[in-house]
Design a protein around this motif. Structure first.
Motif: not given
Ligand code: ATP
Length: 644
Positions: A360-376, A452-456
Motif C-alpha cells: 500500500d505504500v504509494p509509488v511516489d516516483i511514478a510515470d506521468p499520466a501523459r509521458p513525453v516521448v524522448p527524442p530519437e 525529467i518528471t515528464s518522461l517515463r
C-alpha cells in the motif's frame, strides 16, 4: 528502524515521514490494479486484510472449493460412521441377525473409503493453488519493492522486508492450503455434528451445547489478545533477521573492532524479547486449548451420566448412547482444532497486514499520466534550476533541513563537470535526483529542455546512467554483473566496457568473464569492484543516440590510485566523447581532469569554473582540495607544476 519494531513505531514513522498512513491505505480490488494505483477507502473488519487476497485466489476457486467440499465430505462421513454403528448395535446385533450385519458393515467400509478419498483429494487439489498463490504474491511484493523510491528503502530494515517476503508469505500459504479450508469445514462440521447429536438424543445435544457455550466468548477474547502478540512476534522476528544480516555482512568490522560480543549480546537480547512474546502466545494458546479440550470432556461426562441413567430406565437404547458418545467425541476434535486454527488465523491476519503495509505504500516516483516521448537523438544538455531537496523525516518527527536549497547548474552537451563539496554537502543527493532515485521538492531538472518528471521513469533511466561510489556486485559471473543493464550485450561489448574501465585484472581471474564474484563468489579489492561497476555503467553506451547520453558518476574511482584513475578517465573521455558527465570528485586529480568544476556548499552551487580557476580564486575550494595550489598540482601526478 521502521517497518515494524512495532505497529506503533511504524505509524509514528508514517506520520513523521509524511508517508500516507499505511494502516489506512487500502486494497487493490483486482490483481491487475497494480502498484501505482491509488487505493480506495478501506472496508472495516478484522478479516479485511485477508479478504484482500481473494482476487489473487479467484483463479483457483474451482480446486479450492472442490477441496473444501471433499474435506467436508470426509469429516461428515467420519461423523456418520458412529450413527451406522448405532444402527448395527440396536438392529441386527440386538436381533442376532448375522445376515443383516453384512450390509451396514459394507456401508461403514464405503464411508471409511470416502473419508480417505476426501482427505487425499483435499491435499492433492490444494497444494498447487496454494504454492502458486505464494509465488504470485512474492512476485508482486518484489515488483513493489523495485518500484518504490529509494527514500522508502532507506526507511526500512532489510530484515523486516526479508521476514515479510519469506515468513509472512509462508504463513499465508499455510492459511490458504490448510487453515482457511479447515475453518470453513469446522463451520459446517460442528453444527452438522451437533444437529446429528440432537437428532440422536436432544438431551445429550443440549448438554453438549450448554457446556461448550462459553467457548465462543473465550475464542473471541483469545483472538483479540493473540493477534496483538502475533504481530509483535512477527516484527521482532524481522528485527532479529536484520541483526543477523548486519552481523554477517559486517563480520570483518566486528572482528576488527572486537565488537562481536556486543552484537552477540544485542542478538541475544532481541532473541529473548522474541522468546517472551512467543511464550505469551503459548500461554494464551494453552489457556484456550485447555478450555477447548476440557469443556467438551465435561460435556461427555455429563452426557454419559445422563445417557447411563436413561439406558437403565429404558428411555434410551444402548446403541443410541454409544452413538451419541462416539459422536460427541468426534465433534470434540473440530472444536479442539479450532484453538490451533484460530491461532493460525491470527498469524495469517498479521502476516497479511504486514504484507499490505508494503504493497500500500504509494509509488511516489511514478510515470506521468501523459509521458513525453524522448527524442530519437538526445543532445545531452543537463540543467538544474532552483532545485530544493530534503530527505524524508525520521521517526522522531524532527524537522529535516534541506540538503539542497537552491541548486542551479548547467552541464553542456558532452561536457564533464566535476561536482566538489565538503563531505555531507549533498553531492550524492544531487546526483540521485537526476535518474529520479529521489525526487526534488522544488525546482526543475531538464534534459535537452525536457523536464525529467515528464518522461517515463524507464526512458529517463535509459538516458541517464549512474555509477555509485560503493559498488554493488551480485552473486553472479563477471559477465552477468557487467551486462546487468543490458542482458543482450555480447562478450565483445562486455570486454570493451571492461577495457574502458581499465579492468584488465579480469583476464587474471581463474575463469575470466565466467568467474563468479559477489557475496557467494570470489572476493575482489575495492578498486577492482569499482572498475567492474564502472564497466557496467559504460557498457554499450557508445554510438547510441539516447542510451546513457548522460552519465552520473558518484566518485566511482575513489578506490583507484591516481595513475589508474587518470588512465580510466582518459579512456572514458575517448570512448564516451559526446556523453555529458556529472562526476563527484573528492580528489584534485579527479577534479583536474574535468572540463569544469562546480562547488556545492550550503545547499547551493557557490562557484564554478575550471579546476585551475577555482584554485586561484576560491578559498573554500582551495581548502577542500587540500591546501595551496602548488602542492595540489604536485598531487595530480603528470599535471604537476603545470600552472606553477
Ligand atoms: N537516506 C538519508 N536520509 C536522511 N539523511 C540523509 C540520507 N542520506 C544522506 N543524508 C544526509 O544528507 C546529507 C548529504 O548527504 P550526501 O550523501 O548527499 O553527502 P555527500 O556530499 O555526497 O557526502 P560525501 O562526500 O561524504 O559522500 C548528509 O548530512 C547526510 O547525513
Amino acid at each position: 528502524m521502521i517497518v515494524g519494531r512495532s505497529v506503533v513505531c511504524h505509524r509514528q514513522y508514517v506520520s513523521a515521514g509524511g508517508f500516507v498512513s499505511i494502516a489506512t491505505q487500502s486494497p487493490p480490488t483486482e490483481p491487475e490494479s497494480d502498484l501505482a494505483a491509488p487505493s480506495p477507502a478501506p472496508a472495516p473488519g478484522r478479516l479485511h486484510s485477508l479478504r484482500r487476497f481473494w482476487p489473487y485466489l479467484r483463479p483457483y476457486r474451482g480446486p479450492l472449493v472442490v477441496a473444501t467440499v471433499l474435506a467436508i465430505i470426509a469429516t461428515v462421513t467420519a461423523i456418520a460412521i458412529p450413527v451406522v454403528v448405532a444402527r448395527i448395535i440396536d438392529g441386527p446385533i440386538a436381533r442376532r441377525d448375522i445376515d443383516g450385519i453384512v450390509g451396514p458393515i459394507a456401508l461403514v467400509l464405503v464411508l471409511g473409503m470416502l473419508e480417505a478419498l476426501g482427505v487425499w483429494g483435499r491435499r492433492w487439489l490444494v497444494s498447487e493453488p496454494a504454492t502458486r498463490f505464494e509465488i504470485t504474491m512474492r512476485a508482486k511484493l518484489y515488483r513493489k519493492l523495485q518500484s518504490l523510491a529509494i527514500a522508502r528503502h532507506d526507511a526500512w530494515e532489510s530484515g523486516q522486508l526479508l521476514s515479510r517476503a519469506v515468513d509472512d508469505l509462508s504463513t499465508m500459504r499455510r492459511f490458504v492450503a490448510f487453515v482457511g479450508p479447515f475453518l470453513c469445514i469446522n463451520l459446517v462440521v460442528i453444527p452438522v455434528g451437533l444437529l446429528i447429536l440432537f437428532a440422536l438424543s436432544w438431551e445429550v445435544g443440549a448438554i453438549f451445547v450448554i457446556v461448550i457455550f462459553p467457548l465462543g466468548y473465550l475464542c473471541n477474547r483469545f483472538d483479540r489478545r493473540y493477534s496483538v502478540a502475533a504481530r509483535r512476534a512477527q516484527d521482532q522476528s524481522g528485527d532479529l533477521a536484520t541483526t543477523a544480516e548486519e552481523s554477517a555482512q559486517g563480520v570483518r568490522v566486528l572482528k576488527a573492532f572486537g565488537r562481536g560480543a556486543f552484537f552477540g549480546a544485542r542478538w541475544t537480547a532481541q532473541a529473548r524479547e522474541l522468546q517472551k512474546t512467543e511464550l505469551e502466545k503459548v500461554r494464551l494458546d494453552a489457556t484456550l486449548w485447555s478450555a477447548l479440550v476440557g469443556l467438551p470432556q465435561i460435556a461427555v461426562v455429563f452426557a454419559l451420566g445422563y445417557g447411563g441413567y436413561a439406558v437403565v430406565h429404558g428411555t434410551m437404547t444402548m446403541g443410541t448412547l454409544i452413538a451419541a458418545i462416539t459422536l460427541a467425541n468426534l465433534v470434540q476434535w473440530p472444536i479442539i482444532a479450532t484453538g490451533f486454527l484460530l491461532a493460525e488465523l491470527s498469524n495469517a491476519r498479521t502476516a497479511a497486514d504486514r504484507y499490505w503495509e508494503i504493497i500500500d505504500v504509494p509509488v511516489d516516483i511514478a510515470d506521468p499520466a501523459r509521458p513525453v516521448v524522448p527524442p530519437e537523438h538526445i543532445i545531452g544538455e543537463l540543467r538544474l534550476d532552483g532545485v530544493r531537496f530534503a530527505f524524508p523525516r525520521g521517526k522522531d518527527d524532527t524537522a529535516v533541513e534541506p540538503v539542497l536549497r537552491d541548486v542551479s547548474l548547467r552541464v553542456r552537451p558532452g561536457e564533464t563537470l566535476a561536482l566538489v563539496g565538503a563531505t555531507g554537502s549533498g553531492k550524492t543527493a544531487l546526483l540521485n535526483l537526476i535518474p529520479r532515485l529521489y525526487d526534488a521538492d522544488a525546482g526543475v531538472i531538464t534534459i535537452d529542455g525536457i523536464d525529467i518528471t515528464s518522461l517515463r521513469v524507464a526512458d529517463l533511466r535509459e538516458v541517464v546512467t549512474i555509477a555509485f561510489e560503493d559498488p554493488v556486485l551480485f552473486s553472479a559471473s563477471v559477465r552477468e554483473n557487467v551486462a546487468l543493464g543490458d542482458p543482450t550485450a555480447t562478450d565483445a561489448d562486455v570486454r570493451r566496457a571492461l577495457d574502458i574501465a581499465a579492468a584488465e585484472f579480469v583476464d587474471e581471474l581463474p575463469w575470466g568473464l565466467d568467474t563468479r564474484i559477489g557475496e557467494q563468489g570470489l572476493s575482489l579489492s575495492g578498486g577492482q569492484r569499482q572498475r567492474l561497476a564502472l564497466a557496467r555503467a559504460v557498457l554499450n553506451r557508445e554510438g547510441t543516440a539516447t542510451r546513457g547520453r548522460i552519465m552520473v558518476l558518484d566518485d566511482p574511482l575513489s578506490a583507484l590510485d591516481v595513475e589508474t584513475e587518470e588512465r580510466v578517465q582518459a579512456r572514458l573521455r575517448a570512448a564516451l566523447s559526446g556523453v555529458t558527465t556529472l562526476l563527484v570528485a573528492h580528489r584534485p586529480s579527479t577534479a583536474a581532469l574535468a572540463d569544469r568544476v562546480a562547488l556545492l556548499a550550503d545547499g547551493r552551487i557557490v562557484a564554478d569554473g575550471t579546476h585551475e580557476q577555482l584554485l586561484r580564486t576560491n578559498t573554500r575550494y582551495r581548502e577542500l582540495m587540500g591546501g595551496n595550489p602548488n602542492q595540489l598540482y604536485r598531487k595530480s601526478g603528470d599535471r604537476a607544476g603545470e600552472l606553477s
